[in-house]
Design a protein around this motif. Structure first.
Motif, PDB file in Angstrom:
ATOM      1  N   LEU A   5       0.760  -1.285  -0.215  1.00  0.00           N
ATOM      2  CA  LEU A   5       0.091  -0.031   0.021  1.00  0.00           C
ATOM      3  C   LEU A   5       0.750   1.258  -0.167  1.00  0.00           C
ATOM      4  O   LEU A   5       1.534   1.692   1.029  1.00  0.00           O
ATOM      5  CB  LEU A   5      -1.183   0.070   1.275  1.00  0.00           C
ATOM      6  N   ASN A   6       0.993   1.996  -1.168  1.00  0.00           N
ATOM      7  CA  ASN A   6       1.629   3.251  -1.216  1.00  0.00           C
ATOM      8  C   ASN A   6       0.154   4.129  -1.773  1.00  0.00           C
ATOM      9  O   ASN A   6      -0.002   4.094  -2.889  1.00  0.00           O
ATOM     10  CB  ASN A   6       2.739   2.990  -2.311  1.00  0.00           C
ATOM     11  N   TRP A   7      -0.030   4.927  -1.156  1.00  0.00           N
ATOM     12  CA  TRP A   7      -1.329   5.647  -1.451  1.00  0.00           C
ATOM     13  C   TRP A   7      -1.193   6.519  -2.626  1.00  0.00           C
ATOM     14  O   TRP A   7      -2.206   6.484  -3.483  1.00  0.00           O
ATOM     15  CB  TRP A   7      -1.658   6.569  -0.267  1.00  0.00           C
ATOM     16  N   ASP A   8       0.070   6.974  -2.933  1.00  0.00           N
ATOM     17  CA  ASP A   8       0.170   7.788  -4.185  1.00  0.00           C
ATOM     18  C   ASP A   8       0.020   6.889  -5.492  1.00  0.00           C
ATOM     19  O   ASP A   8      -0.595   7.236  -6.474  1.00  0.00           O
ATOM     20  CB  ASP A   8       1.626   8.555  -4.265  1.00  0.00           C
ATOM     21  N   ASN A   9       0.686   5.836  -5.152  1.00  0.00           N
ATOM     22  CA  ASN A   9       0.777   4.651  -6.285  1.00  0.00           C
ATOM     23  C   ASN A   9      -0.864   4.298  -6.437  1.00  0.00           C
ATOM     24  O   ASN A   9      -1.167   4.061  -7.754  1.00  0.00           O
ATOM     25  CB  ASN A   9       1.576   3.540  -6.093  1.00  0.00           C
TER      26      ASN A   9
END
Length: 104
Positions: A5-9
């Protein structure tokens, strides 16, 4: 596929997925992206990551998905909303992970 989980990606990937799947116009795409950025900021502020304890993370992820679904569905045409509900049913949101599972 499933990614950490990488919110920007996740924001970029899901917005692009919805752009193609729903045939969004430019205004709709920008609205979807804005909603997703705000939800991502909210998730970051709440500390939602793969380090978040499971019960809290699961509840927070559920709330974010409910907000996401309601807000996006409200800005779509009836046909787009029907497709959106089908697409979003293939999202897999777990503490610290996001995935999309679909077979042709």
């Amino acid at each position: 596929s499933e990614t950490d989980l990488n919110w920007d990606n996740v924001t970029d990937e899901v917005a692009c997925l919805l752009y193609g799947a729903l045939n969004l116009d430019e205004q709709q795409f920008n609205q979807v992206y804005d909603v997703m950025q705000k939800l991502a900021q909210d998730a970051k502020q709440k500390g939602l990551s793969k380090e978040t304890p499971a019960p809290e993370a699961a509840e927070a992820a559920k709330q974010i998905m409910e907000q996401f679904t309601a807000q996006i569905q409200a800005m779509l045409t009836p046909e787009q909303a029907r497709i959106f509900i089908e697409v979003v049913s293939h999202f897999q949101v777990e503490p610290g992970k996001f995935g999309f599972n679909f077979s042709f």
